[in-house]
Each structure stands twice: as structure tokens, then as C-alpha cells.
Design a protein around this motif. Structure first.
Motif, PDB file in Angstrom:
ATOM      1  N   UNK A 118       7.159 -11.249  -0.669  1.00 28.54           N
ATOM      2  CA  UNK A 118       7.706 -10.711  -1.928  1.00 28.54           C
ATOM      3  C   UNK A 118       7.318  -9.254  -2.109  1.00 28.54           C
ATOM      4  N   UNK A 119       7.962  -8.620  -3.091  1.00 33.41           N
ATOM      5  CA  UNK A 119       7.602  -7.259  -3.463  1.00 33.41           C
ATOM      6  C   UNK A 119       6.258  -7.253  -4.182  1.00 33.41           C
ATOM      7  N   UNK A 120       5.637  -6.086  -4.235  1.00 32.12           N
ATOM      8  CA  UNK A 120       4.354  -5.953  -4.923  1.00 32.12           C
ATOM      9  C   UNK A 120       4.538  -6.103  -6.427  1.00 32.12           C
ATOM     10  N   UNK A 121       3.495  -6.666  -7.069  1.00 27.53           N
ATOM     11  CA  UNK A 121       3.501  -6.884  -8.512  1.00 27.53           C
ATOM     12  C   UNK A 121       2.244  -6.286  -9.126  1.00 27.53           C
ATOM     13  N   UNK A 122       2.297  -5.936 -10.433  1.00 31.79           N
ATOM     14  CA  UNK A 122       1.077  -5.495 -11.109  1.00 31.79           C
ATOM     15  C   UNK A 122      -0.007  -6.561 -10.984  1.00 31.79           C
TER      16      UNK A 122
END
Length: 338
Positions: A148-152
Motif C-alpha cells: 500500500x501507499x504510505x500513511x500518516x
């Protein structure tokens, strides 16, 4: 045991993923390579820190990214498009290297040009490879952080980390100053599906990059092309940069997250040395194509590799402007006299 620095993601608005050089050798099993959209910028950020050219780095899209480092300082390098980058409010060049210290906030935002920025770390990001690669392919959920994409809130630990650079410095990397207007291509492999006047029109026309593109493909707007032998072929393998022309006649250029095979004729293929120039073109950019020989394509790739052989020079960044964000964050009063 030494303390490992941890990059902590503060803000992520989509389009930020972990990418190494790509998951190569598995397309025959239907597995997309992924990897960086701009391989030259990705390699440049790594080279600036003495890493292997294909080491894992963070790829940042137009949505931007903000992060800090925890536990220990860490050298980082940035390269790519003309993004707006600042560290604690201090503007940095779009290609730069510095020591990021705990508590410092680095922000990467879309700028006047370019669509991708790369952040490399001095050391090795502790990410488990999948099929020999850490490259993130979000459609299949492979690589990176659970595909997945990076998240906070995400934390990325760095092994074998180094922190030697200190103050920010600009990368001396003139090869990153690339105009997207003339993209070099090798014709084929199915250029025989188009009459000679259509091939000439493909090379002579101005094309506009559509804003609907992503890591899978770059879509072009303009006057449609006409097929001479229909718009279907027996599906075959897709190289990065392959230019398909489907039935509606508008070219589609397949990029890092492309499908492994496709059934539309490919009028040409973007040469490897120009893939990054194309990838960095924002929506609305106008460009043309120029046909070159295979020999010229190979020579351009060799020149690109030669540019990365020497160590990348660094020039100190002289602060000439002070943002209000920077000034308000500091106590600028030394004393008060009655």
C-alpha cells in the motif's frame, strides 16, 4: 547496540510509496515490475548518499509528503521534479542532501514542474522484500508496506544508518534539468499496423499529457491516429514506455505499474533514457516524439550510466530568504531596552 533512526510519516496524501529498482524477472508469471517512475532521479538520490543505485527509496507524487526522524539523526537525499521542499520552514533546492535530526520536519509539496520526487536514506530501509524486491505495486498489494501507499503514522527504520552531512547542500546533478518536449522513441514493434502518413503524423503532432495518468499509464490527448490493420493484436509483453494505440486512436504510454501483456498495437516505445522525462510531465504538458535508432537509444542509456559513475558533488545552500513559518518558530528578540 546502536539506536536505529526511524522516519515517521506525518502527512501523506496518496501517491507516496516505497520503490527500489523494480521486481524484474517475473513478468512471465503475470507480475508487474513496479519500481520508480523516474529511474534516473531515483538512482541520483541514492548515488548522492553512496547507496546502491537501486536501493529502496520513498517515491513522492503530487499529493506531497511530510515526515520527521525519531531516535537518531539520518542523512537523506532528494531528487526529482521541481518540487517545493522545506525543512522546518527553510526552503531547500529540489535536489538536495542533509542530515535530518530528531524533531525536524521535512515537507515535500508539488511545485512548478515535475510529478515525482525521491527521498533516499543513507543506509538501508528495513523493509522485507517480496519476490526479491521491495517495490510497491498497490493494484496487486505487493511490496513496500503490505503493498500500500504510505500513511500518516507509518514508521520506517533505517539499518546501517549514517549521519555525516550536517547542513543542507544542493546536489550538482545537471542531468536532472530535463525538458519533456521532445521524447525519443524507437518505432515498433507493431508500427506496421499504421500507414506511413499516420506514423509521420504521430511524430509531427503536438500531444498533451492528460491529467488522468497514474503509475500505470500516461494518457495523451490530441488528434486521434487511424489504424491501417485494425486495433487488435495477439497479446504480447509490455515494456515500460510502450506506446499502445487502442481503437479510439489516442496513444497510451505504459509506465512502471503497467500490465504484463496487452492486445493493442504499439506504434513505438519510449527509450529508457527518456522515461523519466516523460514521467515528470504534469497534466497539460505539451510534447512531441522523435524517432531514433536502437544504437542512439543505447548510447543515451550509456551516457546516463556514465553520469552516475562519479560521486555527486554537493554545494552548500546559502540561506537568502526566511519564510514567516520559519521566523515565527524562533525567538528573535535578544532583549528589551526601556
Amino acid at each position: 547496540m546502536s539506536v536505529r533512526p526511524i522516519l515517521r510519516i506525518l502527512e501523506a496524501h496518496g501517491g507516496a510509496t516505497l520503490q527500489d529498482a523494480g521486481r524484474h524477472g517475473a513478468m512471465r508469471y503475470g507480475i508487474t515490475p513496479a519500481g520508480p517512475m523516474d529511474p534516473l532521479a531515483h538512482a541520483t538520490a541514492n548515488r548522492a548518499l553512496g547507496n546502491p543505485l537501486g536501493a529502496t527509496a520513498i517515491e513522492v507524487g503530487l499529493g506531497g509528503l511530510a515526515l520527521t526522524v525519531e531516535e537518531a539523526p539520518l542523512d537523506i537525499a532528494l531528487a526529482g521534479g521541481a518540487f517545493r521542499i522545506d525543512c522546518d520552514g527553510r526552503p531547500l533546492p529540489p535536489a538536495a542532501a542533509l542530515t535530518l535530526r530528531p524533531g525536524m520536519a521535512l515537507r515535500i509539496r508539488a511545485g512548478r514542474a515535475g510529478a515525482w520526487c525521491y527521498l533516499a536514506v543513507a543506509g538501508r530501509l528495513d523493509v522485507a522484500p517480496v519476490l526479491g524486491s521491495t517495490a510497491t505495486h498497490t493494484r496487486s498489494g505487493l511490496g513496500g508496506l503490505d503493498g500500500r501507499a504510505l500513511r500518516p503514522g507509518d514508521g520506517l527504520a533505517a539499518d546501517e544508518a549514517r549521519a555525516r552531512l550536517g547542513e543542507p547542500a544542493a546536489l550538482v546533478a545537471p542531468w536532472l534539468d530535463r525538458s519533456p518536449e521532445a521524447i525519443r522513441v524507437v518505432l515498433g514493434p507493431q508500427d506496421d499496423y499504421f500507414a506511413e502518413p499516420e506514423i509521420a503524423a504521430f511524430l509531427a503532432r503536438d500531444w498533451t499529457v492528460s491529467p488522468k495518468g497514474d503509475r500505470m499509464a500516461c494518457f495523451l490527448d490530441g488528434t486521434p491516429l487511424t489504424h491501417a490493420k485494425g486495433h487488435d493484436i495477439v497479446s504480447d509483453g509490455i515494456a515500460m514506455g510502450a506506446i499502445q494505440v487502442p481503437g479510439q486512436g489516442l496513444p497510451i504510454i505504459l509506465m512502471a505499474d503497467r500490465q504484463p501483456t496487452g492486445g493493442y498495437p504499439k506504434i513505438a516505445t519510449v527509450i529508457g533514457a527518456d522515461l523519466g522525462r516523460l514521467a515528470q510531465a504534469q497534466g497539460g504538458t505539451r510534447l512531441r516524439f522523435r524517432a531514433v535508432s536502437v544504437a542512439e537509444a543505447v548510447a543515451a542509456r550509456r551516457a546516463e550510466a556514465a553520469a552516475l559513475e562519479p560521486a555527486i558533488a554537493l554545494e552548500p545552500v546559502i540561506r537568502t530568504t526566511f519564510s514567516s513559518e520559519f521566523l515565527l518558530g524562533r525567538n528573535l528578540i535578544d532583549g528589551v531596552v526601556g
